[in-house]
Design an enzyme around this catalytic site. Sequence first.
Site: not given
Length: 428
Positions: A259, A346
């Site tokens: 991320e 995710e």
Amino acid sequence: MVSKKKKFGAFIFAVIFSIAIVGGIFGVCYYKGIVSYPWQIKNVTSADNTIAFSKEETVSEPEEVVVEEKPEVKPSVETEETKPEPETTVEEPETTEEEQDVDFNSLLSEDGIANTGVKLDYYGALSVSDGKLVDSHGKEVQLTGISTHGINWFPEFAAPETIASLRNNFGINVIRLAMYTSDYNGYCVGGSDNQKDLMDKICSAVDAATENDMYVIIDWHTLNDENPNTYKAESIQFFGEMVRKYKGNDNVIYEICNEPNGDTTWSDIKSYAKEVIPVIRNVDSDAVILVGTPEWSSDLESVQDDPLNFKNIMYTYHFYAASHKDDARAELESALEAGLPVFISEYGLVSADGNGSVDTKEAKKWYDLIDEYKLSSCIWNLSNKDEGSALISADCQSTLDWKYEDLSDEGKYFFDKLSEGNKTGNDN
């Protein structure tokens, strides 16, 4: 004149006749219960301690009535109450979500272990074609699974026996191994011994996934380091070792940055990817590679304008149902319609900080979108951490073969979602 003797006889006759009449009247009244003899009356103390009078007959009669009525009334009431319930269950087992939940929750093995009754397919070698993840025959496929928490935090949940349990009981076909780069003894900050330990854990888990016909994502879990270029050299070294070890495996997927966030732009990420991807491609020309996107892997628009020029590449998109709603779904759908290959590596059903309760309304909308586009996905996270996004309840110490009550609210929702495949006969 009437003699005294006759008068006396008449008197006696009158007395006897009168007694007979009175006795007859009293007898009739007694027979009808209008009067009682004094010796048949007894004292009864009432609730307020005053004296009341009652007849023996009136005390015994209610007892006889109660005894006679109970066996006749009670069975008939029970029969009427229980009969309609099984009839309703048989005729309309899927009429409400509540009834479905009961069915899902009853999917237990003989020893009480929660089992979805589903085993998702293993498709062999994968590739990316026209924005879709496909098998060797070009047929679109969908991977559904779970991401571990950081294996440096919760290594016990990446153990081989845990992975086997997930395959056997949950039926998932992909496991994501999250290896933090900088957080809590991450790979890049804990020293060489720590690096070796984490790599050993990764390899053990990859081998377990392979043995259980599962896909496995090796996740370079960038987070607080924000920009993947911070540890680019370590990433090149790590993925170089991984791909050399698993170049013969069809089931290994490489996620080169989790991320990217903060001030990191798509230009930064693209620059990083253009150096890391060739390291993998030089050894395995066909492996599927996942690339993170800006703003915690939620900005797909910038990627659409300037995609990478490599084959078998997919871009990651992350969401948390309680925080990301209609606007986020619209952005994702726009990218999908434009043909961008997206993998949801995710997601959670709670808030973006990993806490809070499951937003069931938004979760359903997200799952509907995932199913509509056959998106592959991994839910966060496999641990018993005391937070809403952990799939295992915080008070459960077991690392495998969980009972339904061992699951958190998010874990139960995910389990029930998987169980729909068993209910509908559809494995995907």
